[in-house]
Design an enzyme around this catalytic site. Structure first.
Site, mmCIF file in Angstrom:
data_model
loop_
_atom_site.group_PDB
_atom_site.id
_atom_site.type_symbol
_atom_site.label_atom_id
_atom_site.label_comp_id
_atom_site.label_asym_id
_atom_site.label_seq_id
_atom_site.Cartn_x
_atom_site.Cartn_y
_atom_site.Cartn_z
ATOM 1 N N PRO A 18 0.825 -1.216 0.000
ATOM 2 C CA PRO A 18 0.000 0.000 0.000
ATOM 3 C C PRO A 18 0.860 1.267 0.000
ATOM 4 O O PRO A 18 1.929 1.310 0.600
ATOM 5 C CB PRO A 18 -0.776 -0.105 1.317
ATOM 6 C CG PRO A 18 0.097 -0.927 2.199
ATOM 7 C CD PRO A 18 0.864 -1.872 1.312
ATOM 8 N N CYS B 205 4.263 28.413 -16.924
ATOM 9 C CA CYS B 205 3.779 28.995 -18.177
ATOM 10 C C CYS B 205 3.053 27.955 -19.015
ATOM 11 O O CYS B 205 3.504 27.569 -20.098
ATOM 12 C CB CYS B 205 4.950 29.616 -18.921
ATOM 13 S SG CYS B 205 5.677 30.918 -17.931
HETATM 14 N N1 LLP Z 1 2.644 -1.521 -6.027
HETATM 15 C C1 LLP Z 1 2.925 -1.224 -7.306
HETATM 16 C C2 LLP Z 1 3.608 -2.227 -8.127
HETATM 17 C C3 LLP Z 1 2.557 0.022 -7.830
HETATM 18 O O1 LLP Z 1 2.838 0.301 -9.091
HETATM 19 C C4 LLP Z 1 1.917 0.973 -6.995
HETATM 20 C C5 LLP Z 1 1.536 2.280 -7.507
HETATM 21 C C6 LLP Z 1 1.661 0.627 -5.655
HETATM 22 C C7 LLP Z 1 2.033 -0.632 -5.210
HETATM 23 C C8 LLP Z 1 1.002 1.554 -4.676
HETATM 24 O O2 LLP Z 1 -0.273 1.906 -5.065
HETATM 25 P P1 LLP Z 1 -1.227 2.744 -4.061
HETATM 26 O O3 LLP Z 1 -1.505 1.869 -2.863
HETATM 27 O O4 LLP Z 1 -0.518 3.984 -3.710
HETATM 28 O O5 LLP Z 1 -2.450 3.008 -4.871
HETATM 29 N N2 LLP Z 1 0.687 8.957 -9.269
HETATM 30 C C9 LLP Z 1 -0.637 8.372 -9.191
HETATM 31 C C10 LLP Z 1 -0.594 6.995 -8.600
HETATM 32 C C11 LLP Z 1 0.322 6.057 -9.341
HETATM 33 C C12 LLP Z 1 0.439 4.722 -8.687
HETATM 34 C C13 LLP Z 1 1.482 3.900 -9.332
HETATM 35 N N3 LLP Z 1 1.702 2.629 -8.737
HETATM 36 C C14 LLP Z 1 -1.540 9.304 -8.401
HETATM 37 O O6 LLP Z 1 -1.094 10.360 -7.966
HETATM 38 O O7 LLP Z 1 -2.735 9.033 -8.262
#
Ligand code: LLP
Length: 405
Positions: A283, A351
């Site tokens: 997570p 910009c």
């Molecule tokens: N594991 C893997 C292999 C991942 O690629 C990711 C996130 C996570 C875990 C963690 O996911 P989470 O629990 O945070 O949802 N920049 C985007 C989110 C990109 C997530 C990429 N991978 C945003 O700001 O919404």
């Protein structure tokens, strides 16, 4: 609770022990600042840990969400591991005190140098995204005379109903592998059995998810393939179910996130009860998003014939989510204003017309010099910030028990 108003002033912490956001932000020489509440991170980690209960598990915090050293050190002290996606992240995790035995390495483009670094440091597991990568890992392990513990990333082909840029486990995505890859993967494993050990399967279907049914479907598909590997003589002892749990950016009420963690834990424990595996999770957002704010200062109020812009010293270069995903972060005046509300577009100095933090928000009148905070910016905020237009990166302040560290 990480942020709340008291006497019209935004505070960080809890009503018993809080610090004043304006004083913190103004304590820095100049410029925008991210402020994080470390205690909120800890509470959320404990909630997740409790939800997973007494099954053998390790929470590998997805440090791409926020890799501030104090946050990583907190996770290290709580017994968490890290999910990393680059040599740089592995290095940062190690420096913060997360032991190699709790570091896993994900990502589609691992270079030879990164794999070498991972193997030399004896990290826990490499999550493999393609047969080509598995071959590369085997070659590097052979050259180093070591053995890589690997997990195969499955693409379970589920549509997680989130922003298309953050789906990862749908058939159209570059991530993971479906069942058709199995024979090739098995052949590579067999021809490099001294240097590769398959520990389990891994999946991550996307980010900002709320539908537990989608997790259930993906985990169920993964378990079916896990059983096929076991039947073929691979004694898998781990199952990695990724990350992805979302937060409700539209509301300050975080209670549904705690019940979602609980329900997720209950569901996962039920699904894996017949497997003799260590459960791995990754997570990111759910643990840190709520703990952070980005504070900027209004430079100008610019009324035009169409709308009124509040122009800040921070923008898409510091918090990219609104521009990239049309994300809507709540806008919190650091000192609550008085008077009849106006509608503002909150924009930055960059910009480009994509440089907005919020559009058409109703706020009490703002003026130059006021501080404005973007809520829930603890995840994918600073970690996605850039120096576009040669602006400085924002500063960061970590607070615990009402005191900056
Ligand atoms: N594991 C893997 C292999 C991942 O690629 C990711 C996130 C996570 C875990 C963690 O996911 P989470 O629990 O945070 O949802 N920049 C985007 C989110 C990109 C997530 C990429 N991978 C945003 O700001 O919404």
């Amino acid at each position: 609770m990480a942020f709340f108003y008291e006497n019209n002033r935004l505070k960080i912490g809890t009503p018993d022990a809080s610090a004043d956001v304006e004083s913190l932000a103004r304590s820095r020489t100049a410029g925008p600042v991210y402020i994080y509440d470390l205690d909120d991170v800890e509470r959320r980690f404990q909630a997740m840990n409790k939800a997973l209960g007494d099954v053998r598990h390790t929470i590998h915090y997805a440090m791409k969400a926020n890799s501030h050293p104090a946050i990583l050190a907190k996770f290290a002290s709580l017994g968490a591991g890290a999910d990393t996606v680059s040599g740089g992240e592995i290095k940062r995790a190690l420096e913060a005190g997360i032991p190699a035995s709790r570091i896993i390495f994900s990502g589609v483009a691992k270079t030879v140098a990164e794999i070498e670094f991972a193997l030399k440091n004896k990290i826990k597991q490499i999550n493999v995204e393609s047969p080509q990568e598995l071959e590369r890992i085997a070659e590097v392990a052979e050259r180093l005379g070591s053995r890589a513990d690997v997990a195969f990333r499955l693409n379970p082909d589920v549509n997680p109903q989130t922003h298309p840029y953050i789906t990862t486990g749908f058939r159209e995505n570059k991530f993971g592998m479906d069942e058709s890859f199995m024979p090739e993967l098995v052949a590579i494993l067999k021809s490099h059995s001294d240097h590769l050990k398959l520990r389990g399967l891994t999946m991550h279907i996307g980010s900002l998810l709320f539908d537990l049914g989608v997790f259930r479907e993906a985990i169920t598909k993964t378990i079916a393939i896990h059983r096929q590997f076991v039947a073929q003589g691979f004694p898998l002892d781990r199952l990695d179910i990724g990350g992805g749990l979302g937060i409700r950016y539209e509301t300050e009420d975080a209670s549904s996130e705690f019940s979602m963690m609980q329900a997720y834990g209950t569901m996962v424990r039920e699904l894996i009860k017949d497997l003799n595996v260590e459960l791995l999770t990754e997570p990111g957002r759910i643990l840190v998003a709520r703990a952070g704010l980005l504070v900027g200062e209004v430079q100008y109020i610019k009324p035009t014939t169409n709308k009124t812009f509040a122009i800040l010293d921070t923008g898409m270069h510091h918090l990219l989510r609104p521009a990239l995903y049309s994300a809507k972060h709540r806008v919190l005046p650091v000192v609550a204003g008085v008077g009849k509300p106006n509608r503002y577009d909150i924009v930055g100095p960059i910009c480009e017309s994509s440089d907005f933090l919020a559009k058409d928000v109703e706020l009490a009148p703002l003026k130059a010099g006021d501080l404005v905070a973007m809520a829930d910016a603890g995840a994918y905020g600073f970690s996605m910030a850039s120096r576009y237009n040669s602006h400085d990166l924002p500063q960061e302040i970590v607070v615990s028990q009402a005191k900056p560290l």
